[in-house]
Enzyme design. Structure first.
Site, PDB file in Angstrom:
ATOM      1  N   GLU A 270       0.877  -1.175   0.000  1.00 29.82           N
ATOM      2  CA  GLU A 270       0.000   0.000   0.000  1.00 29.82           C
ATOM      3  C   GLU A 270       0.911   1.221   0.000  1.00 29.82           C
ATOM      4  OE1 GLU A 270      -3.080  -0.074  -0.439  1.00 29.82           O
ATOM      5  OE2 GLU A 270      -3.783  -2.039   0.202  1.00 29.82           O
ATOM      6  N   CYS A 304      -2.727   8.840   2.942  1.00 32.32           N
ATOM      7  CA  CYS A 304      -2.441   8.341   1.599  1.00 32.32           C
ATOM      8  C   CYS A 304      -3.617   8.626   0.665  1.00 32.32           C
ATOM      9  CB  CYS A 304      -2.124   6.852   1.627  1.00 32.32           C
ATOM     10  SG  CYS A 304      -3.368   5.864   2.460  1.00 32.32           S
TER      11      CYS A 304
END
Length: 517
Positions: A270, A304
């Protein structure tokens, strides 16, 4: 850009007292050294000070942690999945009981405002509930066999030791995503948290160990190792670690992926997200402004999934930008513990320097910068804590700086004329995590979600790019790494698949009509 400031910052002594109280509340017993002592510095972006030093794991201790988790796997994998679920259920109960204490540590180490820190712990509770249900739903499938008297099926089995490497911005939730699911799948876990957030990790490990004791599970099913890059590298390179789940930068992913693949391990990555929202003429602008401001300025732009690019139809761009700027001017910046604060500090000096550099580059590329100033909160202005006003940058085009992710509250605004153009701009960056469109036109919404629409792992309609629920698989495409965590069928990443054929007849027909003998 004027910004509403909150009350004076707490002193470092007050923050140290909060840390001690929180660790005591969760039952964590870790020797806290003085700043400057040997060990890992436990600092806070609230004041910019080091609060304590925490014992750092050695290479030998890391090896021992992996070995213990590997040994525990031999018994944990044959423990019935609903029994494994009982451990996760107990962890969830303990998180409910100690939500405030753990959220306090998140705020101290990551700088999140109190409501966001509480929300992160709630996310941990939610994934525990999800995983408990999952423990009774690790379904395989039965497949039609072409051979009479045969049954063809798929079964799923525990994978092994899962190495979890997490980032500072979600210091506890991402660990819980991985750990709750991995445990019910029959895996064991070794966790290497960000070196910036060791105290939250110690608190989580204490709650997990207590949960193990309460339900009679082996304590070695989860282990914690603290340290910097070298400790993470041991997880990446050790063949006993079946899966490495790593959250961080694209640069980190470029190193982790090939190294894990070289030893034929599995990697769940990720990585970066340079997320965009498209605003069409058919958008509800009141709704869009609320969604944009939270997505772009929440967590001081350090998610993010933070909104970094705004792609607006030229007919509504001026009005929308003026409303966003007006909203930004009312955002209280300062002490994340103070009631009403909406923007806390950047994590450290490097983040501030990156932000300044990006804004300078944007201006050099023709951008009009509004905001982005350093806020004087009374600390050492050369070092200290770094509080900033969120920035809006009107760009004439999608230039080089727009294609780069800067982990700070910078929102680049560009205009478009056709929806195809807007979708192409959304997809033009190397990252592919989250995206959104604001429109009340169902055709525009469906076009954005279609196969030739957004190329991101997350595509939303009339909601911002951040704030994902745990029920949906979380992750992205391209340089975001392709991994999926949390909900849906992401559990399959933590298990191995076996195809089984059972012959319950007295004959032995071969597949594809082959005759042999």
């Amino acid at each position: 850009m004027t910004t509403v400031l909150t009350s004076p910052l707490p002193t470092s002594d007050a923050l140290r007292a909060r840390v001690r109280d929180a660790l005591a509340a969760v039952g964590a017993s870790v020797p806290l050294g003085e700043p400057g002592d040997d060990g890992l510095p436990a600092s806070t972006p609230i004041t910019g000070d080091v609060l304590f030093s925490v014992p750092e794991s050695s290479a030998a201790q890391t090896d021992e942690a992996i070995a213990a988790a590997a040994e525990a796997f031999s018994t944990w994998r044959v423990t019935p999945a609903p029994v494994r679920g009982a451990l996760v259920a107990r962890l969830g109960q303990l998180l409910v009981e100690h939500k405030t204490a753990l959220a306090s540590l998140v705020t101290i180490e990551a700088g999140k405002i109190n409501s966001e820190a509480l929300g992160e712990v709630q996310e941990m509770i939610d994934i525990c509930e999800f995983a408990v249900g999952l423990s009774r739903q690790l379904y395989g499938r039965t497949i039609a066999s072409e051979r009479p008297g045969h049954r063809l099926m798929e079964t799923w089995h525990p994978l092994g030791v899962v190495g979890v490497i997490t980032a500072f911005n979600f210091p506890v939730a991402v660990w819980a995503w991985n750990t709750a699911v991995a445990l019910v799948c029959g895996d064991t876990v070794v966790w290497k948290p960000s070196e910036l957030t060791p105290l939250t990790a110690v608190a989580c490990q204490a709650l997990m160990e207590r949960a193990c004791t309460d339900v009679g599970a082996p304590a070695e099913v989860t282990r914690l190792v603290l340290g910097e890059r070298e400790i993470g590298e041991k997880l990446v390179d050790d063949p006993r670690v079946a899966l490495v789940s790593a959250t961080g930068s694209v640069r980190m992913g470029r190193e982790v992926g090939p190294r894990v693949a070289q030893r034929f391990g599995r990697a769940l990555l990720e990585l970066g997200g340079n997320n965009a929202a498209v605003v069409t003429p058919a958008a509800d602008l009141d709704l869009a402004v609320r969604g944009i401001v939270f997505s772009a300025a929440g967590t001081a732009g350090q998610r993010c999934t933070t909104l970094r690019r705004l792609i607006v139809h030229s007919s509504v761009a001026d009005e929308l930008v003026s409303r966003i700027v007006a909203a930004y001017q009312q955002l209280p910046v300062g002490d994340p513990f103070a009631d009403g604060t909406l923007v806390g500090p950047l994590i450290h000096t490097a983040s501030y320097r990156d932000m300044v550099g990006a804004l300078q580059k944007a201006a050099a590329e023709g951008g009009e910068v509004i905001g982005g100033e350093r806020v004087d909160v009374g600390t050492d202005f050369e070092e200290g804590a770094f509080y900033v006003t969120p920035a809006v940058v009107r760009m004439p085009r999608q230039s080089e700086v727009v294609h780069q992710e800067t982990f700070a509250p910078i929102l680049y605004v560009m205009t478009y004329e056709t929806l195809d153009e807007a979708i192409a701009m959304n997809n033009a960056v190397p990252q592919g995590l989250s995206s959104a469109i604001f429109t009340l036109d169902v055709r525009e919404a469906e076009r954005f979600l279609a196969a030739d629409g957004s190329d991101c792992g997350i595509a939303n309609v009339n909601i911002g790019t951040s704030g994902a629920e745990i029920g949906g698989a979380f992750g992205g495409e391209k340089e975001t790494g392709g991994g999926r965590e949390s909900g849906s069928d992401s559990w399959k990443a933590y298990m191995r698949r076996a195809t089984n054929t059972v012959n319950y007849s007295s004959e032995l027909p071969l597949a594809q009509g082959v005759h042999f003998g």
